[in-house]
Write a protein that holds these residues in place. Structure first.
Motif, PDB file in Angstrom:
ATOM      1  N   LEU A 192     -23.854 -15.473  -1.748  1.00 49.70           N
ATOM      2  CA  LEU A 192     -23.073 -17.150  -1.448  1.00 49.70           C
ATOM      3  C   LEU A 192     -21.264 -16.441  -0.374  1.00 49.70           C
ATOM      4  O   LEU A 192     -21.303 -17.006   0.674  1.00 49.70           O
ATOM      5  N   THR A 193     -19.945 -15.350  -0.360  1.00 51.26           N
ATOM      6  CA  THR A 193     -19.519 -15.969  -0.172  1.00 51.26           C
ATOM      7  C   THR A 193     -19.876 -15.526   1.393  1.00 51.26           C
ATOM      8  O   THR A 193     -19.282 -15.763   2.473  1.00 51.26           O
ATOM      9  N   ALA A 194     -20.641 -14.512   2.244  1.00 51.70           N
ATOM     10  CA  ALA A 194     -21.149 -13.861   3.071  1.00 51.70           C
ATOM     11  C   ALA A 194     -21.854 -15.351   3.836  1.00 51.70           C
ATOM     12  O   ALA A 194     -21.800 -15.267   4.885  1.00 51.70           O
ATOM     13  N   GLY A 195     -22.842 -16.349   2.836  1.00 50.41           N
ATOM     14  CA  GLY A 195     -23.087 -17.418   3.614  1.00 50.41           C
ATOM     15  C   GLY A 195     -21.810 -18.220   3.845  1.00 50.41           C
ATOM     16  O   GLY A 195     -22.589 -19.056   5.207  1.00 50.41           O
ATOM     17  N   LEU A 196     -21.053 -18.336   3.137  1.00 51.25           N
ATOM     18  CA  LEU A 196     -19.908 -19.612   3.619  1.00 51.25           C
ATOM     19  C   LEU A 196     -19.264 -18.607   5.081  1.00 51.25           C
ATOM     20  O   LEU A 196     -18.869 -19.808   5.659  1.00 51.25           O
TER      21      LEU A 196
END
Length: 249
Positions: A192-196
């Motif tokens: 999720l962090t990488a996507g953000l």
């Protein structure tokens, strides 16, 4: 000498005395068919089964309870948060699912998901058991347990690491029931962090491209104005030279 009249006189006397004695006896009432009481007494005297006559009449039959099979199940989902228990929502209009009574500890709830939420922590979701519940307790590996109301079906836990076990249990006045657990995987949070981050970089790149395109468009417009102005100046110079030639002539 005794005559016939003298011999008959004692007989008449005895007959009159007997009639007077009969007249002094009390009269006996003879039952008739027009008297209901006499009919019942005569029936009692004739029938040996007189207990049936003296028994109370059978009680009136009351209508039975409402047929519950006609009622529909209540719109109650054990996995959704509810403001009121099903017993209050029913109010005789629908049927609630069967639950264990208050003299038994509740059964285990069912943990359905552990959703990462960044700095806000991990969202723990569960479904309620078919038991009387007064509160839920959510436990992490090293986190302080969180206790919430019986109407809730989710809660937050902070500080979870990859591989931590999260458990939820229900309780009532009897005590705590068994736990339902799920293992937390932090890779979902990293994804999720990488996507953000990727989304933010993509937006920045699009903004930079839009700026370059705007600058390129402005330059082209500026170049077009300059070439037009030079062309006008050249035409004007030719006109002036022609005018000077004519004046000399």
């Amino acid at each position: 000498m005794i005559t016939v009249r003298d011999s008959v006189r004692p007989v008449w006397f005895l007959l009159l005395a007997f009639l007077a004695l009969l007249g002094s006896w009390p009269c006996v009432a003879i039952p008739t068919q027009e008297s209901g009481t006499n009919d019942m007494l005569s029936e009692l005297l004739v029938s040996d089964d007189y207990y049936d006559v003296l028994d109370d009449p059978p009680p009136e039959t009351k209508p039975g309870p409402k047929n519950e099979s006609a009622l529909q199940p209540c719109d109650y989902d054990v996995c959704l948060e509810q403001k009121e228990p099903c017993s209050v929502l029913a109010a005789g209009k629908c049927l609630c699912p069967g639950i264990t009574l208050e003299d038994m500890a509740p059964e285990a709830p069912t943990v359905t998901s552990l959703t990462p939420g960044g700095s806000e922590g991990v969202t723990v979701r569960w479904c309620a058991p078919y038991s009387l519940v007064t509160a839920y307790t959510i436990k992490g590996a090293e986190q302080e347990p969180v206790r919430v109301g019986s109407h809730l079906r989710s809660s937050k836990l902070k500080g979870l690491n990859d591989g931590d076990k999260v458990c939820v249990l229900a309780e009532n006045a009897v005590g705590e029931g068994p736990e339902s657990c799920m293992v937390y995987r932090a890779e979902k949070d990293a994804a999720l962090t990488a996507g953000l981050i990727g989304g933010a970089l993509g937006l920045g790149l699009l903004a930079a491209l839009a700026g370059l395109l705007w600058k390129y468009t402005q330059r082209r417009k500026s170049g077009a104005r300059l070439s037009t102005q030079d062309r006008d100046d050249s035409h004007q110079g030719l006109s002036d030279s022609n005018r000077v030639s004519l004046d000399v002539l």
